[in-house]
Motif scaffolding. Sequence first.
Motif, short mmCIF file in Angstrom:
data_model
loop_
_atom_site.label_atom_id
_atom_site.label_comp_id
_atom_site.label_asym_id
_atom_site.label_seq_id
_atom_site.Cartn_x
_atom_site.Cartn_y
_atom_site.Cartn_z
N LEU A 68 0.81 -1.22 0.00
CA LEU A 68 0.00 0.00 0.00
C LEU A 68 0.85 1.27 0.00
CD1 LEU A 68 -2.75 -1.11 2.53
CD2 LEU A 68 -2.96 -0.94 0.05
N TYR A 69 2.04 1.21 0.55
CA TYR A 69 2.91 2.39 0.56
C TYR A 69 3.28 2.78 -0.86
CZ TYR A 69 7.11 5.22 0.99
OH TYR A 69 8.04 6.23 0.87
N ASP A 70 3.02 4.03 -1.21
CA ASP A 70 3.32 4.52 -2.55
C ASP A 70 4.45 5.54 -2.47
OD1 ASP A 70 3.43 5.50 -5.13
OD2 ASP A 70 1.25 5.66 -5.36
N VAL A 75 6.92 12.34 -4.82
CA VAL A 75 7.54 12.74 -6.09
C VAL A 75 6.49 13.39 -7.00
CG1 VAL A 75 8.85 11.94 -8.11
CG2 VAL A 75 9.18 10.84 -5.89
N LEU A 76 5.30 12.79 -7.03
CA LEU A 76 4.21 13.36 -7.82
C LEU A 76 3.80 14.74 -7.31
CD1 LEU A 76 1.98 10.21 -8.38
CD2 LEU A 76 2.87 11.68 -10.19
N LEU A 80 3.85 18.19 -9.27
CA LEU A 80 2.62 18.98 -9.39
C LEU A 80 2.88 20.44 -9.04
CD1 LEU A 80 -0.42 19.42 -9.66
CD2 LEU A 80 -0.71 18.42 -7.38
N LEU A 81 3.63 20.66 -7.96
CA LEU A 81 3.93 22.03 -7.54
C LEU A 81 4.78 22.77 -8.57
CD1 LEU A 81 4.65 21.62 -3.72
CD2 LEU A 81 2.69 22.76 -4.77
N ASN A 82 5.56 22.02 -9.33
CA ASN A 82 6.49 22.64 -10.28
C ASN A 82 5.95 22.72 -11.71
OD1 ASN A 82 8.81 23.24 -8.58
ND2 ASN A 82 9.01 21.04 -8.35
N GLN A 83 4.70 22.32 -11.91
CA GLN A 83 4.11 22.46 -13.24
C GLN A 83 3.87 23.95 -13.55
OE1 GLN A 83 3.82 19.95 -15.47
NE2 GLN A 83 4.79 18.73 -13.85
#
Length: 200
Positions: A68-70, A75-76, A80-83
């Motif tokens: 379950l640990y992703d 990283v995602l 997302l913050l850097n888009q």
Amino acid sequence: MTASGDTHAGGLRERKKARTRAAIQDHALRLYLEQGYAATTIEQIAEAAEVSQSTFFRYFSTKAETVLYDRLDPVLMDSLLNQPAELSPLAAVRAAIHQVLDQLKPDELELEQTRWRLVAQEPELRSALTDHIAQPTALLTETIAQRVGREPDDIAIVIWAGGLIGAIYAAFFAALQDPDADLIEYIDGAIARLEAGLPL
């Protein structure tokens, strides 16, 4: 030691912990792939990862958590913050998903796919998933609030994050019903439908 030295040491410790956690998870997933989830013991995982069982439990409280640990979630969120600022929140999410997953090596992608399939196939993992969803939802809520300059407890942010997580999980389980499905395409399509206002 200076404050900068403390920060550097802390960063090194965190990276070492992340590498150890990833190594344990990699060995667990490979064992599940080779001999099945139910047949694999924590003792076998620890032995394969060359760590003690006590070390295993410092990183994962249960065997289910190794699935379950992703590790891609933070990283995602960074991606997302850097888009680009001109992208809408949903467009930024789609771009981040593609950016992160496109950079995975074939063996890394295979292990991710193994993890996804296990969640869908194993009753223990499917039951645990309901409680686990709260973690990525909270992470997404905080990240998108930061991106758009609002508070994480803003009801619009909370509903937006919950809706997106729900759409992603719906696509995830739908894709796993089709052995030829491309999971990333399913998820991307789900987000595209949200962008379009969920047309029927």
